[in-house]
Enzyme design. Structure first.
Site, PDB file in Angstrom:
ATOM      1  N   SER A  85       1.081  -4.598   9.324  1.00  0.00           N
ATOM      2  CA  SER A  85       0.242  -3.512   8.808  1.00  0.00           C
ATOM      3  C   SER A  85      -0.766  -3.960   7.763  1.00  0.00           C
ATOM      4  CB  SER A  85       1.117  -2.393   8.232  1.00  0.00           C
ATOM      5  OG  SER A  85       1.680  -1.606   9.258  1.00  0.00           O
ATOM      6  N   LYS A  88      -4.359  -3.468   8.570  1.00  0.00           N
ATOM      7  CA  LYS A  88      -5.050  -2.198   8.342  1.00  0.00           C
ATOM      8  C   LYS A  88      -6.150  -2.331   7.295  1.00  0.00           C
ATOM      9  CE  LYS A  88      -1.354   1.055   9.676  1.00  0.00           C
ATOM     10  NZ  LYS A  88      -0.179   0.237   9.995  1.00  0.00           N
ATOM     11  N   SER A 150       0.316   4.284   5.613  1.00  0.00           N
ATOM     12  CA  SER A 150       0.301   3.210   6.619  1.00  0.00           C
ATOM     13  C   SER A 150       0.383   3.788   8.026  1.00  0.00           C
ATOM     14  CB  SER A 150       1.458   2.228   6.390  1.00  0.00           C
ATOM     15  OG  SER A 150       1.253   1.046   7.109  1.00  0.00           O
TER      16      SER A 150
END
Length: 419
Positions: A85, A88, A150
């Protein structure tokens, strides 16, 4: 303080364009304790110290100072791994950039498709914003969901809204933008870091990306420090454990996949100094938080900023081809700074690196190359250098002499390459 003479390192093909490394200056204990770094064609060396000085457990890690880009510690920093993640951050930067350019607005609304809902929403079982199927959500709220919660669904919705589908977004938005920012090794296959062999980043490039976001989008960066966000009547806490564990912590992003392990990009400010830490590949989320916190605390405790060269100080010279002068002064419009150990034990080497000789005419302010500062065997920081003066085109005789000189150099280089 021992001084050495100007030296060059040359490499390159048969084009006559040589890569020249000019030793501009280097400091010993004088850097740590207020001595002036010698400018322009001098080299000052100091006592050697064991490199690193930090005992860390993360398989890959890097610690940098945000203002100068100084690298304080690194371990396998160029090893490509699944960013999970943390990827991102790249999606967020693309959206920030599009808003800043006026290509999209924060009030624009994108639909939560079945793909976004099924692969990134509640049915997927991963981190999610819990956006409702077929609902329309503003870019502003999708950014909150992607950064604070997230949300995988948030990222997919942004990708589909901007590019039509994730694959196009990964190739034409993420990869293209990454290359523009100098992230030459990062690859992307989706918008959120969900497992895919095509998702690869290094901790160094994650650190570069984080620094760029912090410096370029101060208003958007505040999102990373928000501790909670509620959507669809579901309140979620920010997943960054540093926000409640370290003074001055205000970002950025955690990540986990089975392939990549536990990772984190974190940042904090103490006494006016901002540090950025990136770790990846850990086996436990608590180890991730502990490692990042420990590294930041070590950096704040052991380093301080020193000015190596003042703004507009002559750093060195670049050779000019076909000019009225055979060289051009080089400088930086901003002070050249680096983080050094408070103990005074750093051994730093500063070199100017450029492709040359530079062809006349040369305009004042023209970018010529970079000044790189090494801490031991590793590059601690680098910053652009520019022509401090204009150099006009030389006479026909001068251009002819320079042409013959480059031809002779090329012949000798070609002969050396055959040996």
């Amino acid at each position: 303080m021992a001084l050495t003479s100007l030296s060059f390192r040359q490499s390159g093909g048969m084009t006559g364009r040589l890569l020249r490394c000019l030793i501009a200056g280097l400091v010993l204990a004088a850097v740590a304790w207020g001595g002036m770094l010698q400018a322009a064609n001098q080299s000052v060396q100091g006592a050697r110290k064991e490199e690193g000085g930090f005992d860390g457990d993360a398989p890959t890690a890097i610690l940098t100072e945000a203002s100068s880009g100084s690298v304080l510690f690194e371990k396998n920093a160029d090893e490509l791994r699944a960013p999970s993640s943390m990827m991102k951050l790249m999606t967020a930067e693309v959206v920030f950039h599009a808003v800043k350019q006026g290509d999209i607005k924060l009030t624009d609304e994108y639909r939560i498709s079945e793909n976004a809902w099924r692969r990134g929403g509640a049915p997927a079982g991963g981190s999610t914003m819990f956006a409702a199927l077929n609902s329309k959500v503003s870019v502003d709220d999708l950014l909150h969901g992607a950064i604070i919660q997230s949300g995988n669904d948030s990222c997919i919705a942004l990708a589909e809204g901007m590019a039509g589908n994730e694959r196009i977004f990964a190739a034409d938005f993420l990869t293209k933008r990454a290359r523009e920012l100098g992230l030459s090794r990062s690859t992307f296959a989706n918008s959120n870091g969900l497992p895919d062999p095509g998702n690869k980043m290094t901790v160094r490039e994650l650190s570069i990306l984080a620094r760029y976001i912090i410096q370029t989008y101060p208003d958007f960066y505040k999102l990373f420090g928000e501790k909670e966000f509620t959507w669809n009547k579901i309140r979620q806490q920010n997943r960054n454990p540093l926000l409640n564990a370290l003074e001055g912590a205000d970002g950025l992003k955690t990540g986990y996949t089975k392939e990549g392990g536990y990772g984190m990009v974190g940042s904090a400010v103490q006494n006016g100094t901002r540090l950025i830490v990136v770790v990846n590949g850990l086996e436990d989320p608590e180890d991730r938080a502990t490692e990042a916190k420990k590294m930041l605390e070590w950096g704040f405790r052991n380093f301080e900023t020193r000015i190596l060269f003042e703004a507009n100080q002559t750093l060195g010279y670049a050779r000019v081809f076909g000019g009225e002068s055979r060289s051009v002064k080089l400088s930086s419009p901003e002070p050249v700074k680096v983080m050094v150990q408070k103990s005074g034990g750093d051994r730093l080497i500063a070199r100017i690196v450029y492709s040359g000789p530079v062809r006349a005419p040369v305009e004042a302010g023209q970018r010529i190359g970079v000044v790189k500062v090494w801490r031991g065997a590793r590059v601690a920081m680098e910053t652009p250098v520019y022509a401090a003066e204009s150099i006009g085109t030389g006479s026909t005789m001068r251009r002819a002499i320079d042409g013959v000189s480059e031809l002779v150099i090329g012949v000798f280089r070609a002969g050396a390459e055959k040996l």
